[in-house]
Design a protein around this motif. Structure first.
Motif, PDB file in Angstrom:
ATOM      1  N   ASP A 173       0.849  -1.193   0.000  1.00  0.00           N
ATOM      2  CA  ASP A 173       0.000   0.000   0.000  1.00  0.00           C
ATOM      3  C   ASP A 173       0.886   1.245   0.000  1.00  0.00           C
ATOM      4  OD1 ASP A 173      -2.146   1.654   0.079  1.00  0.00           O
ATOM      5  OD2 ASP A 173      -2.961   0.924   1.984  1.00  0.00           O
ATOM      6  N   GLY A 174       0.618   2.169  -0.919  1.00  0.00           N
ATOM      7  CA  GLY A 174       1.476   3.331  -1.129  1.00  0.00           C
ATOM      8  C   GLY A 174       2.204   3.244  -2.456  1.00  0.00           C
ATOM      9  N   TYR A 175       2.195   2.039  -3.040  1.00  0.00           N
ATOM     10  CA  TYR A 175       2.754   1.806  -4.372  1.00  0.00           C
ATOM     11  C   TYR A 175       1.675   1.197  -5.255  1.00  0.00           C
ATOM     12  CZ  TYR A 175       7.426   2.515  -2.369  1.00  0.00           C
ATOM     13  OH  TYR A 175       8.525   3.045  -1.752  1.00  0.00           O
ATOM     14  N   ARG A 176       1.956   1.126  -6.548  1.00  0.00           N
ATOM     15  CA  ARG A 176       1.031   0.492  -7.473  1.00  0.00           C
ATOM     16  C   ARG A 176       1.809  -0.337  -8.488  1.00  0.00           C
ATOM     17  NH1 ARG A 176      -1.002   6.024 -10.576  1.00  0.00           N
ATOM     18  NH2 ARG A 176       0.992   6.523 -11.615  1.00  0.00           N
ATOM     19  N   ILE A 197       6.870  -1.744 -10.017  1.00  0.00           N
ATOM     20  CA  ILE A 197       6.037  -0.974  -9.101  1.00  0.00           C
ATOM     21  C   ILE A 197       6.558   0.452  -9.044  1.00  0.00           C
ATOM     22  CG2 ILE A 197       5.496  -2.998  -7.698  1.00  0.00           C
ATOM     23  CD1 ILE A 197       7.349  -1.876  -5.528  1.00  0.00           C
ATOM     24  N   GLU A 198       5.667   1.378  -8.752  1.00  0.00           N
ATOM     25  CA  GLU A 198       6.043   2.778  -8.604  1.00  0.00           C
ATOM     26  C   GLU A 198       5.171   3.415  -7.539  1.00  0.00           C
ATOM     27  OE1 GLU A 198       5.359   4.324 -12.509  1.00  0.00           O
ATOM     28  OE2 GLU A 198       3.235   4.738 -12.134  1.00  0.00           O
ATOM     29  N   ILE A 199       5.610   4.553  -7.047  1.00  0.00           N
ATOM     30  CA  ILE A 199       4.879   5.235  -5.981  1.00  0.00           C
ATOM     31  C   ILE A 199       3.499   5.651  -6.469  1.00  0.00           C
ATOM     32  CG2 ILE A 199       4.802   7.392  -4.675  1.00  0.00           C
ATOM     33  CD1 ILE A 199       7.725   7.115  -4.108  1.00  0.00           C
ATOM     34  N   ASP A 200       2.493   5.376  -5.652  1.00  0.00           N
ATOM     35  CA  ASP A 200       1.124   5.811  -5.930  1.00  0.00           C
ATOM     36  C   ASP A 200       0.964   7.219  -5.354  1.00  0.00           C
ATOM     37  OD1 ASP A 200      -1.600   6.290  -6.036  1.00  0.00           O
ATOM     38  OD2 ASP A 200      -2.160   4.237  -5.509  1.00  0.00           O
ATOM     39  N   PRO A 201       0.775   8.220  -6.180  1.00  0.00           N
ATOM     40  CA  PRO A 201       0.725   9.606  -5.671  1.00  0.00           C
ATOM     41  C   PRO A 201      -0.434   9.864  -4.726  1.00  0.00           C
ATOM     42  CG  PRO A 201       0.105   9.508  -8.005  1.00  0.00           C
ATOM     43  CD  PRO A 201       0.628   8.158  -7.648  1.00  0.00           C
ATOM     44  N   GLU A 202      -1.474   9.059  -4.778  1.00  0.00           N
ATOM     45  CA  GLU A 202      -2.604   9.251  -3.874  1.00  0.00           C
ATOM     46  C   GLU A 202      -2.398   8.542  -2.537  1.00  0.00           C
ATOM     47  OE1 GLU A 202      -6.180   8.053  -5.740  1.00  0.00           O
ATOM     48  OE2 GLU A 202      -6.065   9.527  -7.366  1.00  0.00           O
ATOM     49  N   ARG A 203      -1.769   7.384  -2.549  1.00  0.00           N
ATOM     50  CA  ARG A 203      -1.635   6.594  -1.327  1.00  0.00           C
ATOM     51  C   ARG A 203      -0.320   6.851  -0.584  1.00  0.00           C
ATOM     52  NH1 ARG A 203      -5.894   4.726   0.710  1.00  0.00           N
ATOM     53  NH2 ARG A 203      -4.540   3.306   1.881  1.00  0.00           N
ATOM     54  N   ALA A 204       0.742   7.205  -1.288  1.00  0.00           N
ATOM     55  CA  ALA A 204       2.050   7.366  -0.648  1.00  0.00           C
ATOM     56  C   ALA A 204       2.038   8.411   0.466  1.00  0.00           C
ATOM     57  CB  ALA A 204       3.101   7.708  -1.699  1.00  0.00           C
ATOM     58  N   ARG A 236      -5.927   0.517   1.360  1.00  0.00           N
ATOM     59  CA  ARG A 236      -6.191   0.422  -0.077  1.00  0.00           C
ATOM     60  C   ARG A 236      -7.374  -0.495  -0.364  1.00  0.00           C
ATOM     61  NH1 ARG A 236      -1.139  -1.586  -3.348  1.00  0.00           N
ATOM     62  NH2 ARG A 236      -1.508  -3.385  -1.983  1.00  0.00           N
ATOM     63  N   SER A 237      -7.564  -1.541   0.447  1.00  0.00           N
ATOM     64  CA  SER A 237      -8.675  -2.469   0.248  1.00  0.00           C
ATOM     65  C   SER A 237     -10.017  -1.876   0.633  1.00  0.00           C
ATOM     66  CB  SER A 237      -8.429  -3.739   1.069  1.00  0.00           C
ATOM     67  OG  SER A 237      -8.393  -3.430   2.464  1.00  0.00           O
ATOM     68  N   ALA A 260       3.366  -3.187   7.748  1.00  0.00           N
ATOM     69  CA  ALA A 260       3.896  -2.154   6.855  1.00  0.00           C
ATOM     70  C   ALA A 260       5.194  -1.572   7.409  1.00  0.00           C
ATOM     71  CB  ALA A 260       2.860  -1.056   6.664  1.00  0.00           C
ATOM     72  N   PHE A 261       5.238  -1.342   8.716  1.00  0.00           N
ATOM     73  CA  PHE A 261       6.438  -0.769   9.324  1.00  0.00           C
ATOM     74  C   PHE A 261       7.611  -1.754   9.352  1.00  0.00           C
ATOM     75  CE2 PHE A 261       3.441   2.154  11.841  1.00  0.00           C
ATOM     76  CZ  PHE A 261       3.536   3.143  10.873  1.00  0.00           C
ATOM     77  N   HIS A 262       7.356  -3.017   9.057  1.00  0.00           N
ATOM     78  CA  HIS A 262       8.424  -4.021   8.980  1.00  0.00           C
ATOM     79  C   HIS A 262       8.752  -4.406   7.531  1.00  0.00           C
ATOM     80  CE1 HIS A 262       7.419  -4.555  13.263  1.00  0.00           C
ATOM     81  NE2 HIS A 262       8.623  -5.105  13.394  1.00  0.00           N
ATOM     82  N   ASN A 263       8.126  -3.734   6.558  1.00  0.00           N
ATOM     83  CA  ASN A 263       8.310  -4.068   5.145  1.00  0.00           C
ATOM     84  C   ASN A 263       9.425  -3.210   4.562  1.00  0.00           C
ATOM     85  OD1 ASN A 263       8.129  -4.670   2.430  1.00  0.00           O
ATOM     86  ND2 ASN A 263       5.900  -4.562   2.354  1.00  0.00           N
ATOM     87  N   TRP A 264      10.556  -3.866   4.217  1.00  0.00           N
ATOM     88  CA  TRP A 264      11.716  -3.150   3.699  1.00  0.00           C
ATOM     89  C   TRP A 264      11.458  -2.489   2.353  1.00  0.00           C
ATOM     90  CZ3 TRP A 264      16.499  -2.219   5.863  1.00  0.00           C
ATOM     91  CH2 TRP A 264      16.757  -2.846   7.083  1.00  0.00           C
TER      92      TRP A 264
END
Length: 597
Positions: A173-176, A197-204, A236-237, A260-264
């Protein structure tokens, strides 16, 4: 007539007609509608256009053939059982399924209901014909091999993409996820499609805000979830960061935040511990939302909170799952563990109890009896030599070592082979038998020699194996009383699970230990040694579950197979090896070497 059972009527013949089965492996790798059109075309051109039978129904699946849990496939089998059609047609064998055992079983079941299966790529192939069935089975085997190879290639491609900095699954979540056709230069390396994947400008920005709050060190995960909820953000869901029940009770979804806080990936790193990609070894080809320093600082904050969090006290029950109660009528009840008033300052009083009854025993009173019971079964070191003599004699009896007639039977057989070979060699030299006959006889002699020598060797090997097992168990039971008291509670429970099959409590709250193999057998030998009996060990009871001792009628010719030599007392021999088996030896071995001082 009494006991007469009428034979079942044969099933009614099915309705003449075809059932068409179409299967596409995956929606992601091919277009199902195009695949089904191609399958229909081949089925129509090779079979249906040359048949007078009508098409009764069509069954479609878009799922892997490795599983039988396919909706269309199961519906087809159900309709076949009620006689809806007489023939099933599929494009080729692997469309029916890639699990060869399941597919052949289904074909046999359909045949029982009078339904024939045909394949459009080989219309004349009948899976019920013995010769054709070999080809069908081979088709399924090759299909399974193809599926396995595809999995290997896919996993290899995924690993290669990871190591090149790509992301192979659903973007966090934060990427697409982005998919685009490759240009001519990249087509050779990447194929027709490139995925990244790239940064989602709405979710990032939502996740950047979440990270900022975490790094301030004053926001808990629940506080972060509440703040994001107040700002109107959702996952996002569509799932809210805070769920509110009808009664107004609020529950923050902190698990997703923690993941999410543990996702590198948020720091721009490819990490897959399962596939050997460690943190900070492969840089991803996407822009990070947080820096590596920020990510590691966030991990440190969460780790510090976990260490300083007051963990809920967990009660450890020593005899959980191995304690039972025998009432006055002899009925056995399995005891469960319970601690009423666990919220009290002292943690409550733990009990072993029969659920939904007034039968309960304080754990402290039951557990305190264990050391005395273990001391009672501890073997006197002075008795070790006679115990070893007893079980070595028993093993010799059961393996046939102490039966000269059995060993002589095999050695005589080897001698007879040598004599027969010598006689036939003289006939060969004199020209009375051909070279071809000699070669056949020689191969047979070698096979018989190898089998007999293997039997003789395995007897000695198995004796050594069982003696090692019993020596390990003897080392434990010889010091268990003193050893137990020096162990921590978790180690005490581990030792009991290996040694004790069941702890039985009577109506007075007194316990009896029922031992696992081979400790029960050794305890029986110890009791006889204490009584000073000088009996023939072959007449001893090996345990309470095994009475009498017969001579061996089995010789182990491999690790799993037994070759029967004579019709003697085979059942008793099998029982004997059951009471000396020691599958937990490797787990218990460390206890046998503990210094008892």
């Amino acid at each position: 007539m009494s006991g007469y059972r009428r034979k079942k009527d044969p099933p009614a013949p099915p309705q003449p007609g075809w059932a068409v089965y179409l299967r596409t492996s995956s929606e992601d790798h091919q277009k199902p509608e195009l695949s089904r059109a191609r399958q229909r075309s081949l089925i129509d051109g090779n079979v249906l256009e040359h048949s007078d039978l009508p098409v009764i129904d069509e069954y479609v699946d878009v799922l892997t053939g490795r599983t039988a849990n396919r909706t269309g496939y199961q519906r087809m089998l159900a309709d076949a059982r009620v006689g809806k059609f007489s023939h099933v047609i599929v494009e080729r064998a692997d469309r029916f399924g890639r699990n060869d055992s399941e597919a052949l079983r289904a074909i046999d079941e359909l045949n029982e209901f009078g339904v024939s299966v045909r394949f459009a790529n080989s219309p004349d192939l009948d899976p019920m014909d013995p010769d054709d069935r070999i080809l069908v089975a081979l088709s399924f085997t090759l299909a399974r091999r193809e599926s396995a190879l595809l999995g290997i290639r896919t996993r290899g491609g995924q690993q290669a993409k990871r190591k090149s900095g790509g992301y192979i699954s659903l973007a966090p979540d934060g990427y697409r996820n982005v998919t685009a056709r490759t240009d001519i230069k990249k087509k050779t390396d990447l194929g027709r499609w490139d995925k990244w994947i790239e940064i989602d400008p709405e979710r990032a920005p939502i996740w950047r805000l979440a990270w900022d709050m975490l790094l301030e060190e004053k926001w808990t995960l629940a506080d972060i979830a509440e703040r994001l909820h107040e700002l109107g953000f959702r996952h996002r869901s569509g799932r809210p960061f805070v769920e509110v029940s009808r009664q107004g009770k609020r529950r923050a979804n902190i698990t997703t935040l923690s993941h999410a806080f543990h996702n590198w990936a948020y720091a721009g790193w490819v990490v897959s511990l399962k596939n050997g990609v460690s943190p900070k070894t492969v840089r991803g080809n996407w822009d990070p939302i947080v820096t590596t320093a920020e990510f590691e600082r966030g991990l440190a904050i969460l780790e510090e909170r976990n260490r300083s969090r007051a963990a809920k006290r967990k009660r450890e029950y020593l005899l959980k799952s191995i304690i039972s109660y025998i009432d006055a009528d002899g009925t056995e009840w399995k005891l469960t563990c319970s601690t009423p008033n666990a919220s009290r300052s002292g943690g409550g009083t733990p009990y072993y109890c029969v659920p939904r009854s007034n039968i309960n025993f304080m754990c402290e009173k039951i557990d305190s009896q264990i050391p005395d019971e273990l001391c009672a079964i501890q073997i006197d070191p002075a008795h070790l030599p006679i115990i070893r003599a007893y079980y070595k004699h028993d093993l010799a009896e059961k393996l046939g070592i102490a039966r000269p007639d059995e060993r002589k039977l095999m050695t005589d057989a080897l001698t007879a082979i040598d004599q027969e070979e010598a006689r036939m060699a003289r006939l060969l030299v004199s020209g009375k038998i051909s070279e071809e006959i000699w070669n056949g006889l020689w191969a047979e002699w070698q096979e018989r020699r190898n089998r007999l020598r293997s039997n003789l060797d395995s007897v000695a090997q198995q004796q050594e194996f069982h003696i090692d097992n019993l020596e390990t168990a003897l080392g434990i039971i010889a010091q268990v009383g003193s050893l137990y008291n020096r162990l921590e509670v978790s180690a005490q429970r581990e030792l009991l699970l290996h040694m004790v099959r069941q702890v039985v409590v009577n109506t007075d709250g007194e316990i009896v230990l029922e031992l696992n193999a081979p400790f029960a057998y050794l305890k029986d030998l110890s009791d006889r040694a204490k009584r000073g009996q000088r009996v023939n060990p072959s007449e001893m009871q090996t345990s309470s579950a095994f009475e009498g001792a017969g001579c061996s009628d089995w010789l182990q010719s491999s690790s799993t197979n037994w070759t029967k030599l004579e019709q003697l007392s085979g059942e008793k021999v099998v029982q004997f090896f059951q009471v000396i088996t020691f599958p937990q030896r490797e787990l218990c071995a460390r206890y046998s070497t503990v210094n008892s001082n």
